[in-house]
Scaffold this motif. Structure first.
Motif, PDB file in Angstrom:
ATOM      1  N   ALA A 299       0.832  -1.213   0.000  1.00 57.71           N
ATOM      2  CA  ALA A 299       0.000   0.000   0.000  1.00 57.71           C
ATOM      3  C   ALA A 299       0.862   1.256   0.000  1.00 57.71           C
ATOM      4  O   ALA A 299       0.582   2.226  -0.722  1.00 57.71           O
ATOM      5  N   CYS A 300       1.927   1.264   0.795  1.00 61.02           N
ATOM      6  CA  CYS A 300       2.814   2.427   0.839  1.00 61.02           C
ATOM      7  C   CYS A 300       3.475   2.652  -0.512  1.00 61.02           C
ATOM      8  O   CYS A 300       3.561   3.787  -1.000  1.00 61.02           O
ATOM      9  N   ILE A 301       3.927   1.577  -1.138  1.00 62.77           N
ATOM     10  CA  ILE A 301       4.588   1.704  -2.440  1.00 62.77           C
ATOM     11  C   ILE A 301       3.615   2.272  -3.467  1.00 62.77           C
ATOM     12  O   ILE A 301       3.984   3.114  -4.302  1.00 62.77           O
ATOM     13  N   GLN A 302       2.359   1.830  -3.397  1.00 69.41           N
ATOM     14  CA  GLN A 302       1.369   2.394  -4.314  1.00 69.41           C
ATOM     15  C   GLN A 302       1.201   3.894  -4.107  1.00 69.41           C
ATOM     16  O   GLN A 302       1.064   4.651  -5.068  1.00 69.41           O
ATOM     17  N   MET A 303       1.205   4.340  -2.861  1.00 68.27           N
ATOM     18  CA  MET A 303       1.067   5.773  -2.603  1.00 68.27           C
ATOM     19  C   MET A 303       2.278   6.539  -3.158  1.00 68.27           C
ATOM     20  O   MET A 303       2.132   7.626  -3.723  1.00 68.27           O
ATOM     21  N   LEU A 304       3.474   5.978  -3.027  1.00 66.72           N
ATOM     22  CA  LEU A 304       4.664   6.648  -3.535  1.00 66.72           C
ATOM     23  C   LEU A 304       4.636   6.721  -5.059  1.00 66.72           C
ATOM     24  O   LEU A 304       5.041   7.722  -5.659  1.00 66.72           O
ATOM     25  N   LYS A 305       4.144   5.681  -5.700  1.00 67.28           N
ATOM     26  CA  LYS A 305       3.993   5.716  -7.154  1.00 67.28           C
ATOM     27  C   LYS A 305       2.896   6.700  -7.560  1.00 67.28           C
ATOM     28  O   LYS A 305       2.980   7.351  -8.601  1.00 67.28           O
ATOM     29  N   PHE A 306       1.869   6.812  -6.723  1.00 70.16           N
ATOM     30  CA  PHE A 306       0.806   7.793  -6.933  1.00 70.16           C
ATOM     31  C   PHE A 306       1.395   9.214  -6.926  1.00 70.16           C
ATOM     32  O   PHE A 306       1.023  10.071  -7.731  1.00 70.16           O
ATOM     33  N   TYR A 307       2.360   9.448  -6.016  1.00 70.30           N
ATOM     34  CA  TYR A 307       3.013  10.750  -5.925  1.00 70.30           C
ATOM     35  C   TYR A 307       4.181  10.894  -6.914  1.00 70.30           C
ATOM     36  O   TYR A 307       4.760  11.972  -7.018  1.00 70.30           O
ATOM     37  N   GLN A 308       4.565   9.812  -7.556  1.00 71.07           N
ATOM     38  CA  GLN A 308       5.723   9.781  -8.457  1.00 71.07           C
ATOM     39  C   GLN A 308       7.016  10.142  -7.724  1.00 71.07           C
ATOM     40  O   GLN A 308       7.834  10.943  -8.186  1.00 71.07           O
ATOM     41  N   ILE A 309       7.164   9.528  -6.554  1.00 70.24           N
ATOM     42  CA  ILE A 309       8.372   9.651  -5.742  1.00 70.24           C
ATOM     43  C   ILE A 309       9.086   8.299  -5.776  1.00 70.24           C
ATOM     44  O   ILE A 309       8.425   7.259  -5.727  1.00 70.24           O
ATOM     45  N   PRO A 310      10.411   8.259  -5.846  1.00 69.60           N
ATOM     46  CA  PRO A 310      11.107   6.975  -5.793  1.00 69.60           C
ATOM     47  C   PRO A 310      10.676   6.154  -4.582  1.00 69.60           C
ATOM     48  O   PRO A 310      10.663   6.652  -3.453  1.00 69.60           O
ATOM     49  N   ALA A 311      10.304   4.900  -4.843  1.00 70.43           N
ATOM     50  CA  ALA A 311       9.705   4.055  -3.809  1.00 70.43           C
ATOM     51  C   ALA A 311      10.699   3.018  -3.309  1.00 70.43           C
ATOM     52  O   ALA A 311      11.208   2.206  -4.067  1.00 70.43           O
ATOM     53  N   ARG A 312      10.965   3.072  -2.011  1.00 65.23           N
ATOM     54  CA  ARG A 312      11.818   2.082  -1.355  1.00 65.23           C
ATOM     55  C   ARG A 312      10.941   1.185  -0.490  1.00 65.23           C
ATOM     56  O   ARG A 312       9.953   1.634   0.090  1.00 65.23           O
ATOM     57  N   GLY A 313      11.301  -0.061  -0.401  1.00 65.73           N
ATOM     58  CA  GLY A 313      10.551  -0.966   0.450  1.00 65.73           C
ATOM     59  C   GLY A 313      11.463  -1.961   1.121  1.00 65.73           C
ATOM     60  O   GLY A 313      12.497  -2.359   0.573  1.00 65.73           O
ATOM     61  N   GLN A 314      11.090  -2.365   2.325  1.00 67.07           N
ATOM     62  CA  GLN A 314      11.815  -3.435   3.007  1.00 67.07           C
ATOM     63  C   GLN A 314      11.284  -4.756   2.462  1.00 67.07           C
ATOM     64  O   GLN A 314      10.163  -5.162   2.760  1.00 67.07           O
ATOM     65  N   VAL A 315      12.109  -5.426   1.679  1.00 62.82           N
ATOM     66  CA  VAL A 315      11.687  -6.598   0.932  1.00 62.82           C
ATOM     67  C   VAL A 315      12.559  -7.781   1.319  1.00 62.82           C
ATOM     68  O   VAL A 315      13.782  -7.654   1.406  1.00 62.82           O
ATOM     69  N   GLY A 316      11.947  -8.915   1.541  1.00 61.86           N
ATOM     70  CA  GLY A 316      12.714 -10.101   1.877  1.00 61.86           C
ATOM     71  C   GLY A 316      12.998 -10.232   3.362  1.00 61.86           C
ATOM     72  O   GLY A 316      13.792 -11.076   3.778  1.00 61.86           O
ATOM     73  N   ILE A 317      12.355  -9.403   4.173  1.00 61.54           N
ATOM     74  CA  ILE A 317      12.557  -9.503   5.616  1.00 61.54           C
ATOM     75  C   ILE A 317      11.911 -10.788   6.122  1.00 61.54           C
ATOM     76  O   ILE A 317      10.840 -11.190   5.672  1.00 61.54           O
ATOM     77  N   THR A 318      12.562 -11.421   7.055  1.00 65.34           N
ATOM     78  CA  THR A 318      12.022 -12.644   7.630  1.00 65.34           C
ATOM     79  C   THR A 318      12.167 -12.612   9.150  1.00 65.34           C
ATOM     80  O   THR A 318      13.072 -11.966   9.686  1.00 65.34           O
TER      81      THR A 318
END
Length: 470
Positions: A299-318
């Motif tokens: 959801a956060c990444i979608q909002m950043l793409k909505f704003y056209q801001i570079p989107a970072r995400g914590q991916v692969g966390i376990t």
């Protein structure tokens, strides 16, 4: 080709609703800033202030959003390794973990030598685009000097783009790291003209910015370096229990940091991170790898793409404590569409531990994801009608020229074992053993330094002057 199958959990209408809800909170509830300079800057740019609470008018927020670039080049000392942030998929190191683990020693506290080792590994693998940061918090270095030593080891052992370490707690320490990095580029004022690093700033949820966070935004923006805001509320603990409510809170916190950065330096690149987690009510902790956390990140990444801001995400966390099946399957946010992925190599135990072997294995997983994101060739030639008609009802395509031309260029694993059972049984090697052997090979063959002796001496002298006054 651009992928068209990314995970989307919000409709366009939902994105507008989250935006409007965030503006309402910013304008009516406001955000606490524990830094007088930040408050003064925001007030001068049109924010309303009551004590430490800053209220953001809609126009101020939306004008600030318009100033943010959608992408930018992050420079490396080796120009060929510079990257474009805001397009494609970039991998950068984990940051802030306390413990490390490997097959030889088990779990222990991290040291500065581990920081050095990790930088050598980041340098060795092409699927890790950015180095530096702070993949482990070295426990054998005085906290006042952690940041500058991490920056030095990063410069010495990698010529990729380098991120600033996390443990630089005040303006002076941040400035020292920036000055050391600028020395490595060999030109005074280089950072003012080029984007070379960024500093991760974390608000204190709910709706609070510490003086430390404000210092980070202000100092890096003044150096014309990108600002990264990592808002990380925990649903049910420091944010509403609902995924959508946590998304609104995180979005509001992110926008507040964005406005401060643009008020200091209009047009400075701004990155935000999908780093929310879902509260584990049973243990009163966060849970980085549950489905709700994946939904929060998406959801956060979608909002950043909505704003056209570079989107970072914590991916692969376990949350896994060992490199096992669980550590592999808790990575479902990888296709959420973020352009910059953190914690994707080596991170375990809900951001507490970094594993040498998992770091190595994760590079293959990243390579797999990159291949999937590349999609398929949909050209007329790829339809293969001519080949199908040429062979007609013959038995196979094994010896056709089209097979011979492409078979050596298909994706292949680097650490997974695709041998037959009989062939595998002869070695009987677990993938962890393979990764451990690769780790030792990389460290044994890594250059002693990637900088010349004169620069090394200058940087050491600079660090000595800091130690003398510490």
């Amino acid at each position: 080709m651009a992928p068209n199958y990314q995970i989307e959990v919000l409709s366009k209408e939902d994105c507008v609703r989250v935006h409007e809800a965030s503006l309402k909170i910013l304008e009516e509830t406001g955000v606490v800033f524990h830094d007088d300079e930040a408050i003064g800057i925001l007030k001068d740019h049109g924010a309303k202030v009551n004590g430490k609470i800053v209220y953001f008018p809609r126009k101020l927020v939306e004008d600030s959003l318009e100033k943010c670039p959608s992408k930018f080049e992050l420079k490396a000392r080796d120009e060929k390794k510079s990257v474009i942030v805001g397009e494609g998929m970039l991998i950068h190191p984990p940051g802030g973990e306390i413990f490390i683990t490997n097959l030889d020693e088990g779990r222990r506290k991290g040291t500065l030598q581990d920081v050095t080792n990790f930088q050598k590994i980041f340098q060795a693998f092409d699927d890790i685009d950015i180095a530096g940061f702070q993949p482990i918090s070295p426990q054998d270095v005085d906290i006042r000097l952690k940041g500058i030593y991490c920056m030095y080891e990063s410069i010495k052992h990698s010529d990729k783009p380098l991120l600033a370490p996390m443990e630089i707690e005040n303006t002076q320490q941040k400035r020292e790291c920036l000055e050391l990095l600028e020395m490595s580029f060999g030109k005074k004022g280089y950072l003012q003209d080029n984007y070379c690093t960024w500093h991760a700033v974390c608000p204190n949820s709910p709706l609070t910015y510490s003086d430390y966070a404000c210092d980070g935004i202000i100092e890096f923006a003044r150096w014309n370096q990108p600002v990264l805001v990592v808002s990380a509320p925990m649903s049910g603990i420091t944010a509403p229990i609902n995924v959508l409510g946590t998304t609104v809170l995180q979005n509001a916190e992110m926008l507040a940091g964005l406005v401060l950065a643009q008020s200091v330096n209009p047009g400075v690149p701004f990155i935000a991170s999908g780093s929310s987690t879902f509260g584990n009510m049973q243990l009163a902790t966060w849970e980085c790898a549950c489905p709700e956390t994946a939904l929060l990140v998406a959801a956060c990444i979608q909002m950043l793409k909505f704003y056209q801001i570079p989107a970072r995400g914590q991916v692969g966390i376990t949350s896994s404590k060992v490199v096992d099946y669980q550590a592999g399957y808790e990575i479902i946010t990888a296709l959420a569409g973020c352009q910059l992925m953190s914690q994707a190599v080596g991170s375990m135990e809900n951001l507490i531990t970094t594993s040498y072997e998992k770091l190595i294995i994760d590079t293959e997983l990243i390579s797999r994801v990159r291949r999937i994101l590349d999609g398929i060739d949909t050209s007329d030639k790829a339809l293969s009608v001519d080949v199908i008609q040429e062979l007609g009802h013959r038995s196979d395509y094994l010896f056709h020229t089209s097979t011979a031309q492409k078979c050596r260029h298909t994706w292949r694993p680097t650490f997974s074992n695709w041998d037959t059972y009989d062939a595998w049984e002869k070695t009987g090697e677990d993938i962890l053993v393979t990764a451990n052997r690769k780790m030792k090979e990389v460290l044994e063959n890594a250059p002693e330094s990637l900088i010349d002796e004169e620069l090394d001496k200058d940087m050491k002298d600079y660090i000595k002057s800091i130690e003398k006054n510490a």
